[in-house]
Write an enzyme that holds these catalytic residues in place. Structure first.
Site, PDB file in Angstrom:
ATOM      1  N   TYR A   1     -36.739 -89.577 -33.172  1.00 39.91           N
ATOM      2  CA  TYR A   1     -35.607 -89.620 -32.235  1.00 39.91           C
ATOM      3  C   TYR A   1     -34.675 -90.771 -32.605  1.00 39.91           C
ATOM      4  O   TYR A   1     -33.456 -90.593 -32.716  1.00 39.91           O
ATOM      5  CB  TYR A   1     -36.150 -89.776 -30.809  1.00 39.91           C
ATOM      6  CG  TYR A   1     -35.089 -89.959 -29.750  1.00 39.91           C
ATOM      7  CD1 TYR A   1     -34.021 -89.068 -29.645  1.00 39.91           C
ATOM      8  CD2 TYR A   1     -35.162 -91.012 -28.830  1.00 39.91           C
ATOM      9  CE1 TYR A   1     -33.050 -89.227 -28.670  1.00 39.91           C
ATOM     10  CE2 TYR A   1     -34.195 -91.176 -27.854  1.00 39.91           C
ATOM     11  CZ  TYR A   1     -33.145 -90.273 -27.770  1.00 39.91           C
ATOM     12  OH  TYR A   1     -32.190 -90.441 -26.804  1.00 39.91           O
TER      13      TYR A   1
ATOM     14  N   ASN B   1     -25.651 -76.442 -22.675  1.00 39.46           N
ATOM     15  CA  ASN B   1     -26.488 -75.238 -22.857  1.00 39.46           C
ATOM     16  C   ASN B   1     -27.635 -75.191 -21.849  1.00 39.46           C
ATOM     17  O   ASN B   1     -28.508 -74.335 -21.935  1.00 39.46           O
ATOM     18  CB  ASN B   1     -27.023 -75.155 -24.298  1.00 39.46           C
ATOM     19  CG  ASN B   1     -28.006 -76.264 -24.617  1.00 39.46           C
ATOM     20  OD1 ASN B   1     -28.329 -77.099 -23.773  1.00 39.46           O
ATOM     21  ND2 ASN B   1     -28.493 -76.277 -25.847  1.00 39.46           N
TER      22      ASN B   1
END
Ligand code: UDP
Length: 338
Positions: A151, A34
């Site tokens: 994360y 993307n």
């Protein structure tokens, strides 16, 4: 028969190197990206190759993903929010991308039973002080007010999901924990230390060392990383397993800064920044030492990293000088060093 590979995140740093390796190995490659952190420029040198197809879409766009998964013999899922800077700046999207995106890919691959390799990270070891890190070690995270660990947790969830799909749906999946992978075309935008230092040294600016620079890392040349990634996908014994993929040379960040100044031939100085000021105090914690134990990988596929730290530094320097035309911030940097 020509084999078909699908690489999510193939326009990213590691993904673009893996794309080249697979094309060289004779695969037809579809890159799905993307362009959130990846870039067309990362694939510029491969543009025009009739075996490469580039689709700009999100991995979570199931209408796009489903036919690509059905066509693939092997899938490498590298699409993720990466880099400490990005995680600190946009934790919500980072977590959603990493968890939801991976679940969608796993579900579709499980439906077709397609061989899948998913990218995780050495970050999942968190603050563990038991070095070197082995795949069977416990993971040690800080508290939830420290954004950085989101994360690590999101990638740990990816790993749990992958192993669960393997157990419940027989999905042929392997998980790779990459350790500080560096090399040509890595951007300095998302906080990675080596491209940042090289860029600073080329511009004659001070190299920004966090803390006192005594924290240690083991850097891995991206060619070693993608070579191991490909070979993991070729072995049946790696299915349902997690592997560290890392380098063998450990160095402190202060020593790294000096090495970069030396190899660039720069007049830059070194500036230490207290951790309290790094990322404006937004809950940043660092880890003191990160070293992989790669013996499991070596046993499975035969693995010895081939590239020295100087090779790694030189390749990053190449990225920021006129020799590597595939890089998007080149004009800015070329201007700065003229
Ligand atoms: N680091 C630094 N200066 C920078 C960027 C990073 O001193 O401009 C430090 C960072 O705090 C960490 C190490 O370099 O201790 C490696 O950072 P990076 O973000 O590349 O990877 P990490 O190992 O933290 O995931």
């Amino acid at each position: 028969m020509v084999r078909q590979a699908l690489i999510t995140g193939g326009a990213g740093f590691i993904g673009s190197h893996l794309t080249k390796l697979l094309l060289d190995a004779g695969y037809n490659v579809t890159v799905l990206d993307n362009l959130s952190t990846g870039s067309r420029q990362n694939l510029a040198q491969l543009a025009g190759n009739p075996k490469l197809k580039f689709i700009i879409a999100d991995v979570s766009d199931e209408k796009v993903l489903a036919p690509l998964v059905r066509k693939a013999n092997v899938i490498f899922h590298l699409a993720a929010a990466v880099g400490v800077q990005l995680i600190m700046d946009d934790p919500v999207n980072s977590m959603v991308t990493n968890i939801h995106g991976t679940e969608v890919v796993l579900r579709h691959a499980a439906h077709t039973g397609t061989r899948l390799v998913i990218a995780s990270t050495s970050e999942v070891y968190g603050k563990s002080s038991k070095v070197p890190f082995s795949e069977s070690d416990d993971l040690v995270f800080g508290n939830t007010s420290k954004t950085r660990w989101s994360y690590a947790c999101s990638k740990a969830i990816d790993e749990y999901l992958a192993l669960a799909y393997h157990r419940q749906s027989n999905l042929p999946v392997s998980v790779i924990r990459y350790f500080n992978t560096v090399g040509a075309r890595q951007s300095d935008r998302y906080g990675m230390v080596l491209p940042r230092f090289v860029n600073q040294a080329l511009q004659g600016k001070p190299l920004t060392v966090h803390g006192d620079g005594s924290q240690r890392r083991t850097f891995t040349h991206v060619n070693d990383s993608v070579d191991a990634t490909f070979r993991i996908s070729q072995h049946q014994t790696t299915i349902g397993e997690v592997f560290n993929v890392g380098g063998s040379v450990e160095i402190s960040i202060l020593e790294l800064a000096k090495a970069v100044i030396d190899r660039v031939g720069s007049s830059s100085t070194i500036e230490t920044i207290p951790y309290s000021k790094v990322y404006s105090g937004r809950g940043f914690e660092d880890m003191a030492r990160r070293v992989p134990d790669c013996s499991k990988l070596d046993q499975a596929i035969g693995y010895t990293p081939e590239h020295s730290l100087n090779d790694i530094i030189d390749d990053v320097i190449d990225t920021y000088t006129i020799r590597n035309l595939g890089f998007d911030s080149l004009p800015r940097v070329a201007e700065a060093i003229r």
